[in-house]
Design an enzyme around this catalytic site. Structure first.
Site, PDB file in Angstrom:
ATOM      1  N   CYS A  87       0.707  -1.206  -0.094  1.00  0.00           N
ATOM      2  CA  CYS A  87       0.189  -0.158  -0.098  1.00  0.00           C
ATOM      3  C   CYS A  87       0.921   1.153   0.161  1.00  0.00           C
ATOM      4  O   CYS A  87       0.653   2.290  -0.618  1.00  0.00           O
ATOM      5  CB  CYS A  87      -1.019  -0.131   1.269  1.00  0.00           C
ATOM      6  SG  CYS A  87      -0.160  -0.229   2.736  1.00  0.00           S
ATOM      7  N   ASN A  88       1.992   1.105   0.751  1.00  0.00           N
ATOM      8  CA  ASN A  88       2.902   2.334   0.658  1.00  0.00           C
ATOM      9  C   ASN A  88       3.376   2.484  -0.650  1.00  0.00           C
ATOM     10  O   ASN A  88       3.631   3.701  -1.323  1.00  0.00           O
ATOM     11  CB  ASN A  88       3.950   2.126   1.672  1.00  0.00           C
ATOM     12  CG  ASN A  88       3.412   2.226   3.048  1.00  0.00           C
ATOM     13  OD1 ASN A  88       2.518   3.016   3.508  1.00  0.00           O
ATOM     14  ND2 ASN A  88       4.042   1.163   4.039  1.00  0.00           N
TER      15      ASN A  88
END
Lengths: 342, 342, 342, 342
Positions: D149-150
């Site tokens: 997600c990052n």
């Protein structure tokens, strides 16, 4: 001997924080509290958490007899502050918490705050209030200008590094995460719980935040040449705390050594061991600043992180620390309470 | 004279809160801190917010030389606490923060806590620690049993009313809103930020919460006949605070008068004017309890609301208040700090 | 066939929630959005989370050509709403979200809202919008009055019980925990993040909250005699959600049976098994209402707990559910999205 | 035609998010849900917010008949995922949400994740799942590896800039502010509400976060030479959201133009006008990514800020977007719901 204290602008968060702190001080007594629009109200109507204290009723500034006051904290909005302070007795000791006397240069003040300064004599007289670096001047000062809370956080991380020449002065980035009480008790849509909680965002991006005026002034002074940093503040859903993540180019160990040495004797600035990171959780409600240094995987780069409570070390705690010096008290009196966790 | 203090179970929230409070106490010194599984660690590894303090390394209980200890706070889980305390020196002053010595009746203990009590002599000896109502007994006690935090909140709202006979004893409802630190530092799914923040719910509904044992014992004792209350706790997304909304039948003015009279001289229990309501915001981090009374639109009914900080007045602050009494100190020493707001 | 929809007062939270919901509706199209003070702005300037949608520019009400509108949602403040609605075309279908048409009795309106009602014909015509209980009337209605969000929550817990006569009508206590979006997007000090987060308190205590007008009207109508309940709302630090903890006297099993039977076929009201408790966490952002029943340890008493999202089921979702009925659509269209967790 | 869907690891947050999203999909049906330790439980016991849905009982993976499954989402922990996937039928379409197939190089995998990869054939076969940049490959893929997600957030901000050569590749800093659901439903002390709320801190400082493996791989591939970025994630007290503040050297207008052009036709990536900043508030619960660009006061520097919801666009929404492509569905089906605000 008990010092008689006045607080002007007592209905805001920094005013309430001053009352909280001074309540613990054995040698200070709150003699007057002003709040222009709330004059006539009792303090517990404005701040019910102070209900247990026996405090003066809020009054207008011109109702205060300053002849009986030993030191006055001025927690008014900027611009108002300079008008009020220039009309106060010339021998009254004052700690100002506004932005009005932080910048030494009248042009810089106008650039960042938009209006011409109306109290140039006092501006000239004022000493910058970052205690650890202006301690001797503050002891002898009549008027001390409290720093911006963001400006304080960034300076704790960077001043010794700039002085020591251990980082590249042309590539400094401060990414700050700020809690909402820094914006004060003002009624703005983006400060509502429903707008702020559960999310976060940057603001004043690109070098427009007014605390840059302080960074420019202080860092350039230290370096002996113009220094400009990048600074992006973010508003996060918490009430107290500033976390400065500072990206610098330099040797991490030298950076840690420099900071550790600079703060070795400081009662309120705590260096963490190399590689550890501070958290705003661990300074909440206290006058401590925690600083950590980590080397990046990219050689020659380091991350310095500083955490403090914007209302305490960043504002009212700093103000009391300075007031102690100005009144000949022990610098730490009333300020050694532990952080509140959780 | 400085009292040497030991804290058993120092790695939990009530342990850390004791350290925070004792740090402000002029006549106490923390001589030993135990934490079974974390023995050997420094306190700042477990609680980085205490980094600025010079504290003993965490140890195992049997490493402590109790001969040099003047008073021991026991912040261990219930059941463990009775085992530990029954093995401590018989002349050691102890304030226990667990549930183990709150109930005087061994059968009641077994009913609410599931296990047979293993330290009956100490159970018999223990004084119930609700300071304002057991002050004289506490002064002479060797072992004081700290109350449940919910139990304390409800009792502040109700004890004077039951004693005075101004409310219907058969129709008392306590709807409590509790912050999450009351559940301790335990790893449970429902205590995760992602599960708890932004929502709330009741738990232990229908009369199953263990603090009912204390309500039953104390209220029945006061009334001279069995009294059972309804009690529904709710978990709300905040870290500190208990708000008890208590629904009673009786005359609101008589209720307010009774409470105001009962607490007129109390340093930590503050009555609000008729019709005003307290908030957990205004007691956070402090040892104060705020109480308000409002008449309902339905004649003969009133709402009594009490607010306190579960970790301070509801637990560690109460414990220190009792320790002060047991050691001959001023009851309020180290406990008069103002709440933290915001 | 696509229905053309207008939303008056689109710059508030219920307006934004209507847009969010209607965006998912296959047979509705937003044709006009009004916001008096923000007319001329685009919706994404007011609500950046709607940036991806292609929405009409905000306009003033009198700029809307209502001849092309099939149904109008009115999300204006009370008092303004009655003035606006009485001036709209008499054949325009309207779902009003304000308080203006909830009370059938003009005297009751004046008692709770302070001003005389200025649109008595419309007040007379309006159908109360609690869908599950006024479904048939709503289908044929031109003007539907959305219920108060607190009023809806309490009624889901209580209406079937009052109708069935399984509880004592003279001893009903509703203790509500309300999230902050129920107060709207208004700039009030107590709604600031710094004032609200990390604490909670009761408000409108003692029977002064305006939603009591709805409880009185509806419960008395159901019972065939006057019924007055006690109702204490609390403001908790969360953005969405209402939790009603309802204390009643009656047999818990009969109460659960009655509710389970009443809601057996309802798409949006979900009964939990006996003894389980709902949480606002589990309805956030959805049109569902969860209800649980638990017997108290005191014989003959029970606790009924209902949870819903104030902006969805308590307001805009309810409004869309009613609009579906008024337009001949399937009642659940656009409303079956799952709650957002975490 | 309805696609039969299996979700492995359905008891975690990304599993629940998949269920929430698929519930809105007209052409997908959840046929099987696995959760090893919770097999036998119903989904509403694990996630009460899904109570209204009619879902399969949780089972063990080996209880699933994959012959009837059209596509399988794998939401298992890394390492477990590779073991499970290598044992699944070789013709089963799979979207993996773990880290196991994101890195193409087995050595890089071992470096960042510590263990040797045990499913090299599948690693070789897997397509990287950042939809907007691998769309054509994903359409034809059997196994798609969802991104970190990052990693997704940073790549949305940077990929077009690296491809276009408008920024200095040797001086890129990503300062990320991450919500807590990214850490999953795991019982860790720092994820407790009492530890996390009201404060924030950096973690994995100095280039140790595993998502750097993805940045290194993708950015170097785009640039045609090794590119290393600095990346500091911070944990903030919110449940959903990632905000990437990216510091780059280059012309702000060229940067904005490049991003605006790259995303002009993208349904889920929204460019803000020059100088505007995104907020995680405005993407919560949605599949949208908002990107803003601002010029710094220092010439030649710019700040790019990207915001998305880690559970939706950063994980489960991305997974569904990819599944749509793999199954021949419209890419946006089931994904166009508006964000939830407030």
């Amino acid at each position: 001997m008990t010092h008689k204290i006045a607080i002007l602008g007592a209905s805001g968060y920094t005013g309430a924080e001053l009352v909280r702190l001074i309540a613990e001080h054995p040698n200070m007594e709150i003699a007057a509290l002003s709040a222009d629009r709330k004059a006539g109200m009792s303090m517990d109507q404005v701040f019910p958490h102070l209900r247990h204290m026996n405090l003066p009723t809020l009054c207008k500034i011109d109702e205060i007899d300053f002849s009986g006051i030993d030191l006055c904290f001025c927690a008014l909005p900027h611009k108002t502050s300079q008008e009020v302070i220039s009309a106060l007795p010339k021998d009254l000791k004052i700690v100002d918490l506004s932005a009005d006397f932080r910048l030494r240069d009248a042009q810089a003040y106008k650039k960042w705050y938009g209006n011409a300064h109306s109290a140039l004599a006092e501006q000239d007289e004022a000493v910058y209030g970052l205690t650890e670096f202006y301690r001797e001047d503050i002891k002898g000062a009549r008027l001390v200008a409290g720093t911006g809370c963001n400006a304080a956080t960034g300076q704790y991380a960077l001043r010794p590094l700039i002085s020591a020449g251990v980082i590249d002065l042309d590539d400094i980035i401060l990414d700050l995460k700020c809690a909402v009480s820094g914006a004060g008790r003002s009624l703005k849509e983006n400060l509502l719980h429903a707008e702020l909680s559960e999310g976060y965002n940057a603001y004043a991006v690109g070098g427009t935040h007014r605390h840059l005026g302080e960074f420019d002034q202080e860092f350039s002074l230290l370096a002996g040449r113009p220094v400009q940093v990048q600074f992006t503040p973010h508003l996060v859903p918490a009430n107290r705390g500033i976390l400065a993540t500072v990206y610098v180019k330099g040797d991490a160990q030298a950076i840690h050594d420099t900071l550790a040495s600079a703060y070795a004797e400081e009662p309120f600035v705590q260096m963490l061991p190399m590689g550890e990171v501070p958290s705003t959780h661990h300074v909440r409600g206290s006058n401590y600043c925690h600083i950590g240094v980590t080397a990046d995987r990219i050689k020659g780069r380091a991350i310095v992180i500083a955490a403090l409570d914007n209302l305490t070390k960043g504002s009212s705690g700093q103000a009391l620390q300075n007031a102690n010096l100005m009144l000949g008290e022990e610098e730490t009196t009333g300020l050694k309470m532990a952080p509140l966790f959780p």
